[in-house]
Structures are given as C-alpha cells and as structure tokens.
Motif scaffolding. Structure first.
Motif, PDB file in Angstrom:
ATOM      1  N   LEU A  91      76.765  63.668 -44.846  1.00  0.00           N
ATOM      2  CA  LEU A  91      77.671  62.596 -45.271  1.00  0.00           C
ATOM      3  C   LEU A  91      77.111  61.930 -46.522  1.00  0.00           C
ATOM      4  O   LEU A  91      75.913  61.735 -46.641  1.00  0.00           O
ATOM      5  N   GLN A  92      77.989  61.579 -47.434  1.00  0.00           N
ATOM      6  CA  GLN A  92      77.586  60.990 -48.706  1.00  0.00           C
ATOM      7  C   GLN A  92      78.136  59.578 -48.846  1.00  0.00           C
ATOM      8  O   GLN A  92      79.264  59.315 -48.476  1.00  0.00           O
ATOM      9  N   GLY A  93      77.329  58.692 -49.377  1.00  0.00           N
ATOM     10  CA  GLY A  93      77.781  57.335 -49.682  1.00  0.00           C
ATOM     11  C   GLY A  93      77.342  56.328 -48.649  1.00  0.00           C
ATOM     12  O   GLY A  93      77.407  56.561 -47.450  1.00  0.00           O
ATOM     13  N   GLU A  94      76.890  55.184 -49.157  1.00  0.00           N
ATOM     14  CA  GLU A  94      76.455  54.103 -48.291  1.00  0.00           C
ATOM     15  C   GLU A  94      77.594  53.668 -47.371  1.00  0.00           C
ATOM     16  O   GLU A  94      78.743  53.579 -47.787  1.00  0.00           O
ATOM     17  N   ARG A  95      77.276  53.442 -46.118  1.00  0.00           N
ATOM     18  CA  ARG A  95      78.210  52.986 -45.080  1.00  0.00           C
ATOM     19  C   ARG A  95      79.235  54.044 -44.666  1.00  0.00           C
ATOM     20  O   ARG A  95      80.173  53.742 -43.931  1.00  0.00           O
ATOM     21  N   THR A  96      79.080  55.259 -45.123  1.00  0.00           N
ATOM     22  CA  THR A  96      80.007  56.322 -44.737  1.00  0.00           C
ATOM     23  C   THR A  96      79.706  56.746 -43.309  1.00  0.00           C
ATOM     24  O   THR A  96      78.556  56.871 -42.910  1.00  0.00           O
TER      25      THR A  96
END
Length: 124
Positions: A91-96
């Motif tokens: 998973l990519q991206g903060e809070r994803t």
C-alpha cells in the motif's frame, strides 16, 4: 430558548468516546454480510504502540457501542474468527488502508500505523 451550560459541562460530552448501546439486536446479518460476535478476536501482528492502541480502541468501541466483549491479542487462536490489524508494504501513501472481509476474517491493512488506525475508525 438557548440552554445555559454550566462551566465545563461540555467535558461530559467530549469524554464519551464511543456512544453506548448503538447496536440494534433485532438486526441480523443478511446473506453475503458478516456479523462480528463475541467469539471474534482482534489481532495485531506489529507491536507498534499505535497499532496496539488502535486494537484496544476498536475493542472499546465493540464493548461500549455494540455490547460485544472481544479479546485483543498478538497470538490469535487458529480456529477463532479474527479482525487482523497489520501493515502492508504494497500500500502506498500515508494513512492508506485496505479492508478485506471474509466469513471469519476481517483484515485492516495499512501502509503505516496511521492507515491501520484510519481503517479501524472506518469500521467504527
């Protein structure tokens, strides 16, 4: 007419994190839906304090709002339905986060601890 509030009366409202008795016991899971019961466990695989706290917060929500007492553990029993909280490097991206629901397993996977927490909030 406007109600006059006593000093700090607002604290009574904000101190209640999870609203009590939100569950309608007459409503049952339909075909294709999953019902979390007291037989379930919440399991975390990473000892990050934020993920452990998210597990405990979800446990509190289930107890206070849904009248369900579930165990939080880092070693879930093999034959027990489980809500798994885990990190997922894909998973990519903060809070994803990604929620995956199966008959006996709900997985909350996060790109980071904030993602796991966000997924737990979504369930709540």
């Amino acid at each position: 007419m406007t109600k006059i509030e006593r000093s700090y009366e607002f604290r009574e409202r904000i101190n209640e994190v999870h609203l009590a008795n939100r569950r309608d016991m007459a409503v049952k899971a339909a075909a294709g839906e999953v019902e979390v019961t007291a037989a379930w466990q919440i399991a975390y695989s990473d000892n990050d304090a934020r993920i452990v706290n998210a597990a405990k917060d979800l446990q509190d929500y289930l107890a206070e709002s849904m009248d369900l007492s579930v165990l939080v553990t880092d070693k879930p029993a093999a034959d027990v339905p489980v809500i798994k909280l885990e990190l997922d490097d894909s998973l990519q991206g903060e809070r994803t986060y990604r929620l995956t629901v199966a008959e006996n397993c709900i997985t909350v996977a996060g790109a980071d601890a904030k993602g796991v927490i966000s997924g737990c909030f979504y369930i709540e």
